[in-house]
Design a protein around this motif. Structure first.
Motif, PDB file in Angstrom:
ATOM      1  N   LEU A   1       0.831  -1.199   0.000  1.00  0.00           N
ATOM      2  CA  LEU A   1       0.000   0.000   0.000  1.00  0.00           C
ATOM      3  C   LEU A   1       0.868   1.252   0.000  1.00  0.00           C
ATOM      4  O   LEU A   1       0.585   2.217  -0.721  1.00  0.00           O
ATOM      5  CB  LEU A   1      -0.937  -0.006   1.214  1.00  0.00           C
ATOM      6  N   GLY A   2       1.947   1.232   0.784  1.00  0.00           N
ATOM      7  CA  GLY A   2       2.865   2.370   0.807  1.00  0.00           C
ATOM      8  C   GLY A   2       3.521   2.597  -0.545  1.00  0.00           C
ATOM      9  O   GLY A   2       3.631   3.731  -1.014  1.00  0.00           O
ATOM     10  N   GLY A   3       3.949   1.523  -1.200  1.00  0.00           N
ATOM     11  CA  GLY A   3       4.534   1.653  -2.533  1.00  0.00           C
ATOM     12  C   GLY A   3       3.530   2.174  -3.545  1.00  0.00           C
ATOM     13  O   GLY A   3       3.850   3.013  -4.392  1.00  0.00           O
ATOM     14  N   PHE A   4       2.294   1.679  -3.458  1.00  0.00           N
ATOM     15  CA  PHE A   4       1.248   2.152  -4.366  1.00  0.00           C
ATOM     16  C   PHE A   4       0.964   3.632  -4.148  1.00  0.00           C
ATOM     17  O   PHE A   4       0.804   4.389  -5.111  1.00  0.00           O
ATOM     18  CB  PHE A   4      -0.024   1.328  -4.177  1.00  0.00           C
ATOM     19  N   LEU A   5       0.909   4.059  -2.889  1.00  0.00           N
ATOM     20  CA  LEU A   5       0.664   5.474  -2.606  1.00  0.00           C
ATOM     21  C   LEU A   5       1.816   6.343  -3.104  1.00  0.00           C
ATOM     22  O   LEU A   5       1.596   7.481  -3.523  1.00  0.00           O
ATOM     23  CB  LEU A   5       0.438   5.683  -1.107  1.00  0.00           C
ATOM     24  N   LEU A   6       3.034   5.822  -3.064  1.00  0.00           N
ATOM     25  CA  LEU A   6       4.160   6.580  -3.613  1.00  0.00           C
ATOM     26  C   LEU A   6       4.088   6.662  -5.131  1.00  0.00           C
ATOM     27  O   LEU A   6       4.586   7.621  -5.726  1.00  0.00           O
ATOM     28  CB  LEU A   6       5.485   5.947  -3.190  1.00  0.00           C
ATOM     29  N   LEU A   7       3.472   5.674  -5.768  1.00  0.00           N
ATOM     30  CA  LEU A   7       3.324   5.721  -7.220  1.00  0.00           C
ATOM     31  C   LEU A   7       2.352   6.814  -7.664  1.00  0.00           C
ATOM     32  O   LEU A   7       2.495   7.369  -8.747  1.00  0.00           O
ATOM     33  CB  LEU A   7       2.797   4.377  -7.731  1.00  0.00           C
ATOM     34  N   LEU A   8       1.373   7.110  -6.841  1.00  0.00           N
ATOM     35  CA  LEU A   8       0.387   8.126  -7.190  1.00  0.00           C
ATOM     36  C   LEU A   8       1.047   9.508  -7.205  1.00  0.00           C
ATOM     37  O   LEU A   8       1.861   9.818  -6.337  1.00  0.00           O
ATOM     38  CB  LEU A   8      -0.769   8.134  -6.193  1.00  0.00           C
ATOM     39  N   PRO A   9       0.707  10.332  -8.172  1.00  0.00           N
ATOM     40  CA  PRO A   9       1.297  11.673  -8.191  1.00  0.00           C
ATOM     41  C   PRO A   9       0.684  12.548  -7.100  1.00  0.00           C
ATOM     42  O   PRO A   9      -0.524  12.623  -6.962  1.00  0.00           O
ATOM     43  CB  PRO A   9       0.949  12.205  -9.586  1.00  0.00           C
ATOM     44  N   GLY A  10       1.533  13.157  -6.324  1.00  0.00           N
ATOM     45  CA  GLY A  10       1.071  14.055  -5.272  1.00  0.00           C
ATOM     46  C   GLY A  10       1.867  13.865  -4.001  1.00  0.00           C
ATOM     47  O   GLY A  10       2.474  12.812  -3.769  1.00  0.00           O
ATOM     48  N   PHE A  11       1.866  14.882  -3.176  1.00  0.00           N
ATOM     49  CA  PHE A  11       2.672  14.846  -1.962  1.00  0.00           C
ATOM     50  C   PHE A  11       1.907  14.284  -0.772  1.00  0.00           C
ATOM     51  O   PHE A  11       2.503  13.683   0.118  1.00  0.00           O
ATOM     52  CB  PHE A  11       3.215  16.249  -1.641  1.00  0.00           C
TER      53      PHE A  11
END
Length: 156
Positions: A79-89
């Motif tokens: 989930l953390g890796g997926f959230l890092l893939l999403l554009p945005g801070f």
């Protein structure tokens, strides 16, 4: 319902507002480079989290223990890796919180407590639904209704 409203409407708007604010402070190019770098780190972590979690879970299974902690850690890392893939801070901050061992431990503990409460409430609901009220008969156990018969297959 409120969570879905937040995820699908408010979260992207917050991400966009934060990107605009950061872009106006540090510049568009630097902001784009940060977004691309976080996506690359997220993709790298997604590639590593799966096999590493599988090996740890396999080791726990071979030792005769249930690998629930490893599976939840792997899920949080994915989930953390997926959230890092999403554009945005904002998603990057949430992704890093899922990846740090200290916060991942806190999230795992909180999810475990929530799962226990859910299991207890569903068990309590099952028992209370089947319990007889004072002055009433106990409910009969339901059995499947079986209808006997004969059948014949006809291929024309």
């Amino acid at each position: 319902m409120r969570v879905l409203l937040f995820v699908f409407i408010l979260f992207p708007l917050l991400e966009l507002a934060l990107l605009i604010k950061v872009g106006s402070s540090i510049g568009v190019l630097t902001t784009l480079l940060l977004v691309i770098a976080s996506a690359l780190v997220g993709g790298f972590l997604l590639r590593i989290a799966g096999p590493a979690t599988a090996w740890r879970a396999r080791a726990r299974l071979l030792s005769g223990e249930a690998p629930e902690q490893e599976m939840l850690d792997g899920l949080l890392m994915a989930l953390g890796g997926f959230l890092l893939l999403l554009p945005g801070f904002l998603s990057d901050v949430l992704g890093v919180l899922c990846l740090l061992p200290f916060t991942r431990h806190l999230l795992r503990k909180r999810l475990g407590l929530r799962a226990q409460r859910f299991a207890q409430s569903s068990t309590h609901a099952d028992h209370s639904a089947g319990a007889a009220q004072p002055g009433q008969e106990a409910p009969k156990q339901s059995r499947p209704q079986i209808i006997e018969g004969e059948w014949e297959r006809r291929d024309d």
